[in-house]
Design an enzyme around this catalytic site. Sequence first.
Site, short mmCIF file in Angstrom:
data_model
loop_
_atom_site.label_atom_id
_atom_site.label_comp_id
_atom_site.label_asym_id
_atom_site.label_seq_id
_atom_site.Cartn_x
_atom_site.Cartn_y
_atom_site.Cartn_z
N GLU A 230 -27.62 -17.42 -23.03
CA GLU A 230 -27.82 -18.00 -24.60
C GLU A 230 -28.86 -18.71 -24.53
O GLU A 230 -29.09 -19.64 -24.36
CB GLU A 230 -26.58 -18.88 -24.72
CG GLU A 230 -25.03 -18.19 -24.67
CD GLU A 230 -24.80 -16.93 -25.80
OE1 GLU A 230 -25.57 -17.28 -26.73
OE2 GLU A 230 -23.88 -16.36 -25.61
N CYS A 264 -30.02 -23.92 -32.01
CA CYS A 264 -30.68 -22.67 -31.52
C CYS A 264 -30.39 -21.53 -32.69
O CYS A 264 -31.23 -20.50 -32.66
CB CYS A 264 -30.08 -21.86 -30.36
SG CYS A 264 -28.19 -21.75 -30.44
#
Length: 515
Positions: A230, A264
């Site tokens: 991720e 993110c």
Amino acid sequence: KRQVSTQSTGETMTTKDIYTPVEKIAAFNEELRKNFNAGLSLPLEWRKAQLNKLKNILSQNKERFLEALRQDLKQTIGLALNVHNQVLSEIQFALDNLDKWVLPKTHKIPLIVQPGSAYTIPEPYGVVLIISPWNYPISLCLKPLVGAIAAGNCCLIKPSEVSHHCSVLLNELINSNLDTNCIRCVLGGAEETSKLLKLKFDYIFFTGGTAIGKIVMEAASHHLTPLTLELGGKTPALVDDTADLMQTARRVLWGKTLNLGQTCISPDYMLVSKRSSLTMIENLKRVLSEFFPKGAQNSPDYSRIINERHFDRLVGYLNEIPKEKIVFGGTHDRSDKFIEPTIILNPPNDSKLMEEEIFGPLLPIVVYDSFAEAVQFIKERPKPLSLYLFSKDKKVQDHVIKHTSSGGVVLNDVIVHYICPDLPFGGVGDSGFGTYHYKRSFKTFSHCKSVLKRGTWIDPNIRYPPSTPRKLSLLVNPPKFDINTTALKYGTIALVVLGSLFLLHTNDLVVFKFL
């Protein structure tokens, strides 16, 4: 050596003092593997018990978690509570659905392997390693852990050393409340993590930057360990002329200032048409004055940069940009790790601001002449974790979805796809691979094992030697018919005939007796 204060004792010690010795980490790994092989983490009762304990950890220590987040990131109360509740929701969802998730799923099989039956069943990988980041240090550690426990794995958790207050608290609460025969939390920096990655794991789940993600992937390759990465990347916010420009400004700046851009999937930069650019800039300025009427530095809704290293990195991006391109903001205070929301108009494409993930409150605006040019701008760069399109035109929406690649797309908003339970979350290309959240987390940490069971009451010899022209003919030109129609019809006729013969033979059918 950074000095930290442990919340349980109030003692001040260096980070090195609280790091887990490497030899202990290796011993933990061996112990977890031994206990997994003994089946300790397989029973559903054990999995549910650990998930309930994890829920209790969050519920009973909420104030301690909020304080740790305040110390590390000055994270706002509203954001911290929202993220806290997301983790609790995911735990409860797993508890409510685990009985269904573990059931076998039956599958059709071709005629050539009849008689028989087939099914798939989820099984745990074994010993999994979870390496979590510093920007959301609690939730991005515990969310993967929920899926790993639900799937029946043994887990070794390594939170980020950068968010040290949160990591110390996680280490304390996990190791003192969960079953340490199967779940362990360890602390360490780059040296400890490097040695940790040399150990064999059955699955690795990493959340963090692309550079470290490459190191993790290389380490996993030595043991052929499957993994989820991720990562992040430069998430664009593309705006066309049909968009509501004020609403767009409000939603983009909400996402950009959330956790000070240290997210993110924060909008990294905006693409705005030449026609709308001046209006958009004025709207952005107006929204910032509404969000922070007394200034961002005085607002309780404005977080701080995690540490001086990342502060210096962001200021370095600004110093590289010509002053005339900074149309709003730009002030900063290193002692407070504060950087004002800053709007930069048309920064050079070869600047670090436009080449690296920003992860801070700096918002570049790239002005485009044509919409096709804007789409091409996105396609020429690494695939982002998310893409945000602001447009009311359905044809434009469909075009962007079809002709760009990203981990996910949100139309007319930012970030909110992250909280949708049925949407898998993950990247593609440079932004990572693999997905998780809710049921998808269970699937990520489960191997889908295929099982085929053959009948033994019939065994045609067509596959056995010696080969004959007849056998080869059947193999090369097998009978062509639909098993769901023709085979069913003739199979039913055959069963009726055989059954009737059997009943006639035994003289048990009443109607035949009567006749």
